[in-house]
Design a protein around this motif. Structure first.
Motif, PDB file in Angstrom:
ATOM      1  N   THR A 114       0.952  -1.305  -0.006  1.00 43.53           N
ATOM      2  CA  THR A 114      -0.072  -0.102   0.098  1.00 43.53           C
ATOM      3  C   THR A 114       0.827   1.273   0.136  1.00 43.53           C
ATOM      4  O   THR A 114       0.441   2.260  -0.537  1.00 43.53           O
ATOM      5  N   THR A 115       2.003   1.138   0.570  1.00 41.23           N
ATOM      6  CA  THR A 115       2.957   2.304   0.699  1.00 41.23           C
ATOM      7  C   THR A 115       3.590   2.672  -0.322  1.00 41.23           C
ATOM      8  O   THR A 115       3.724   3.777  -0.922  1.00 41.23           O
ATOM      9  N   THR A 116       4.165   1.470  -1.098  1.00 43.28           N
ATOM     10  CA  THR A 116       4.934   1.623  -2.230  1.00 43.28           C
ATOM     11  C   THR A 116       4.336   1.667  -3.742  1.00 43.28           C
ATOM     12  O   THR A 116       5.008   2.061  -4.557  1.00 43.28           O
ATOM     13  N   ALA A 117       3.206   1.157  -3.776  1.00 42.16           N
ATOM     14  CA  ALA A 117       2.370   0.790  -4.981  1.00 42.16           C
ATOM     15  C   ALA A 117       2.365   2.354  -5.694  1.00 42.16           C
ATOM     16  O   ALA A 117       2.577   2.120  -6.917  1.00 42.16           O
ATOM     17  N   PRO A 118       2.101   3.284  -4.890  1.00 45.27           N
ATOM     18  CA  PRO A 118       1.870   4.582  -5.969  1.00 45.27           C
ATOM     19  C   PRO A 118       3.160   5.060  -6.621  1.00 45.27           C
ATOM     20  O   PRO A 118       3.225   5.435  -7.606  1.00 45.27           O
ATOM     21  N   GLN A 119       4.229   4.541  -5.882  1.00 47.28           N
ATOM     22  CA  GLN A 119       5.462   4.908  -6.503  1.00 47.28           C
ATOM     23  C   GLN A 119       5.620   4.132  -7.908  1.00 47.28           C
ATOM     24  O   GLN A 119       6.402   4.606  -8.738  1.00 47.28           O
ATOM     25  N   LEU A 120       5.304   2.895  -7.863  1.00 46.13           N
ATOM     26  CA  LEU A 120       5.295   2.061  -9.235  1.00 46.13           C
ATOM     27  C   LEU A 120       4.507   2.525 -10.176  1.00 46.13           C
ATOM     28  O   LEU A 120       4.715   2.709 -11.312  1.00 46.13           O
ATOM     29  N   GLU A 121       3.284   3.000  -9.787  1.00 50.85           N
ATOM     30  CA  GLU A 121       2.154   3.368 -10.793  1.00 50.85           C
ATOM     31  C   GLU A 121       2.823   4.580 -11.634  1.00 50.85           C
ATOM     32  O   GLU A 121       2.330   4.704 -12.863  1.00 50.85           O
ATOM     33  N   ILE A 122       3.734   5.379 -11.176  1.00 56.19           N
ATOM     34  CA  ILE A 122       3.955   6.595 -11.957  1.00 56.19           C
ATOM     35  C   ILE A 122       4.798   6.178 -13.123  1.00 56.19           C
ATOM     36  O   ILE A 122       4.415   6.371 -14.319  1.00 56.19           O
ATOM     37  N   PRO A 123       5.754   5.253 -13.246  1.00 58.08           N
ATOM     38  CA  PRO A 123       6.648   4.840 -14.137  1.00 58.08           C
ATOM     39  C   PRO A 123       5.846   3.984 -15.193  1.00 58.08           C
ATOM     40  O   PRO A 123       6.019   3.812 -16.507  1.00 58.08           O
ATOM     41  N   LEU A 124       4.837   3.226 -14.521  1.00 57.59           N
ATOM     42  CA  LEU A 124       4.216   2.064 -15.455  1.00 57.59           C
ATOM     43  C   LEU A 124       3.260   2.974 -16.118  1.00 57.59           C
ATOM     44  O   LEU A 124       2.988   2.543 -17.493  1.00 57.59           O
ATOM     45  N   LYS A 125       2.429   3.839 -15.827  1.00 57.43           N
ATOM     46  CA  LYS A 125       1.667   5.005 -16.781  1.00 57.43           C
ATOM     47  C   LYS A 125       2.599   5.468 -17.822  1.00 57.43           C
ATOM     48  O   LYS A 125       2.113   5.747 -18.909  1.00 57.43           O
ATOM     49  N   GLU A 126       3.731   6.188 -17.478  1.00 58.84           N
ATOM     50  CA  GLU A 126       4.666   6.604 -18.328  1.00 58.84           C
ATOM     51  C   GLU A 126       5.068   5.687 -19.322  1.00 58.84           C
ATOM     52  O   GLU A 126       5.117   5.960 -20.641  1.00 58.84           O
ATOM     53  N   CYS A 127       5.361   4.441 -19.155  1.00 56.36           N
ATOM     54  CA  CYS A 127       5.716   3.472 -20.027  1.00 56.36           C
ATOM     55  C   CYS A 127       4.682   3.167 -21.136  1.00 56.36           C
ATOM     56  O   CYS A 127       5.031   2.883 -22.186  1.00 56.36           O
ATOM     57  N   SER A 128       3.384   3.205 -20.569  1.00 57.70           N
ATOM     58  CA  SER A 128       2.303   2.712 -21.364  1.00 57.70           C
ATOM     59  C   SER A 128       2.189   3.928 -22.382  1.00 57.70           C
ATOM     60  O   SER A 128       1.378   3.515 -23.522  1.00 57.70           O
ATOM     61  N   LYS A 129       2.606   5.277 -22.396  1.00 59.33           N
ATOM     62  CA  LYS A 129       2.556   6.099 -23.369  1.00 59.33           C
ATOM     63  C   LYS A 129       3.844   6.044 -24.484  1.00 59.33           C
ATOM     64  O   LYS A 129       3.512   6.494 -25.369  1.00 59.33           O
ATOM     65  N   THR A 130       4.591   5.487 -23.955  1.00 60.74           N
ATOM     66  CA  THR A 130       6.101   5.304 -24.885  1.00 60.74           C
ATOM     67  C   THR A 130       6.604   4.064 -25.386  1.00 60.74           C
ATOM     68  O   THR A 130       7.401   4.082 -26.082  1.00 60.74           O
ATOM     69  N   CYS A 131       6.048   2.918 -24.900  1.00 62.79           N
ATOM     70  CA  CYS A 131       6.516   1.750 -25.175  1.00 62.79           C
ATOM     71  C   CYS A 131       5.499   0.639 -25.523  1.00 62.79           C
ATOM     72  O   CYS A 131       4.157   0.979 -25.400  1.00 62.79           O
ATOM     73  N   LYS A 132       5.925  -0.237 -26.364  1.00 60.31           N
ATOM     74  CA  LYS A 132       5.191  -1.379 -26.769  1.00 60.31           C
ATOM     75  C   LYS A 132       5.259  -2.503 -25.966  1.00 60.31           C
ATOM     76  O   LYS A 132       4.514  -3.394 -26.016  1.00 60.31           O
ATOM     77  N   THR A 133       6.224  -2.796 -25.292  1.00 63.59           N
ATOM     78  CA  THR A 133       6.567  -4.086 -24.381  1.00 63.59           C
ATOM     79  C   THR A 133       7.026  -3.593 -23.019  1.00 63.59           C
ATOM     80  O   THR A 133       8.015  -2.733 -22.966  1.00 63.59           O
ATOM     81  N   LEU A 134       6.500  -3.963 -22.081  1.00 57.09           N
ATOM     82  CA  LEU A 134       6.877  -3.560 -20.671  1.00 57.09           C
ATOM     83  C   LEU A 134       7.041  -4.786 -20.028  1.00 57.09           C
ATOM     84  O   LEU A 134       6.414  -5.899 -20.124  1.00 57.09           O
ATOM     85  N   ILE A 135       8.238  -4.852 -19.465  1.00 60.57           N
ATOM     86  CA  ILE A 135       8.634  -6.187 -18.416  1.00 60.57           C
ATOM     87  C   ILE A 135       8.842  -5.929 -17.356  1.00 60.57           C
ATOM     88  O   ILE A 135       9.513  -4.840 -16.883  1.00 60.57           O
ATOM     89  N   LEU A 136       8.197  -6.600 -16.476  1.00 61.41           N
ATOM     90  CA  LEU A 136       8.269  -6.261 -14.829  1.00 61.41           C
ATOM     91  C   LEU A 136       9.004  -7.419 -14.302  1.00 61.41           C
ATOM     92  O   LEU A 136       8.656  -8.564 -14.350  1.00 61.41           O
ATOM     93  N   ASP A 137      10.224  -7.043 -13.651  1.00 63.89           N
ATOM     94  CA  ASP A 137      11.151  -8.125 -12.985  1.00 63.89           C
ATOM     95  C   ASP A 137      10.779  -7.973 -11.843  1.00 63.89           C
ATOM     96  O   ASP A 137      11.307  -7.073 -10.942  1.00 63.89           O
ATOM     97  N   LEU A 138      10.311  -9.235 -11.214  1.00 65.65           N
ATOM     98  CA  LEU A 138       9.819  -9.340  -9.739  1.00 65.65           C
ATOM     99  C   LEU A 138      10.677 -10.051  -8.999  1.00 65.65           C
ATOM    100  O   LEU A 138      10.251 -10.610  -7.789  1.00 65.65           O
TER     101      LEU A 138
END
Length: 99
Positions: free
Chosen positions: A22-46
């Motif tokens: 809950t505390t850190t998820a908003p931090q990840l949401e920002i770059p994920l939204k940016e990637c959806s605007k500029t990328c065709k493939t997004l890879i999340l390494d967990l």
């Protein structure tokens, strides 16, 4: 949580480590939204995510839907044992592409 981003053409890889909750998820949401605007493939390494909560799952699902909405794709790579267990328990392993 730490996020390291590697870009190669229209592919972005986000290497995430630590807790995705809950505390850190908003931090990840920002770059994920940016990637959806500029990328065709997004890879999340967990591989280095030690804990993931429902808030973390929600952000990953949002990214998946955003990428599909722009004609792209998202892959989850190397989920840690804990992440894999959560993905399987919630049925998200059937929705997401896990490599």
């Amino acid at each position: 949580m730490t996020i390291n981003e590697n870009k190669n053409g229209d592919t972005a890889e986000l290497l995430i480590s630590g807790r995705l909750d809950t505390t850190t998820a908003p931090q990840l949401e920002i770059p994920l939204k940016e990637c959806s605007k500029t990328c065709k493939t997004l890879i999340l390494d967990l591989k280095d995510v030690e804990y993931i909560s429902s808030a973390g799952l929600r952000v990953i699902l949002i990214a998946h839907k955003l990428m599909l909405g722009v004609g792209g794709k998202m892959n989850v790579r190397n989920p840690s044992a804990f992440c894999r267990q959560v993905l399987e328990a919630t049925g998200m392993d059937g929705v997401l592409t896990i490599i």
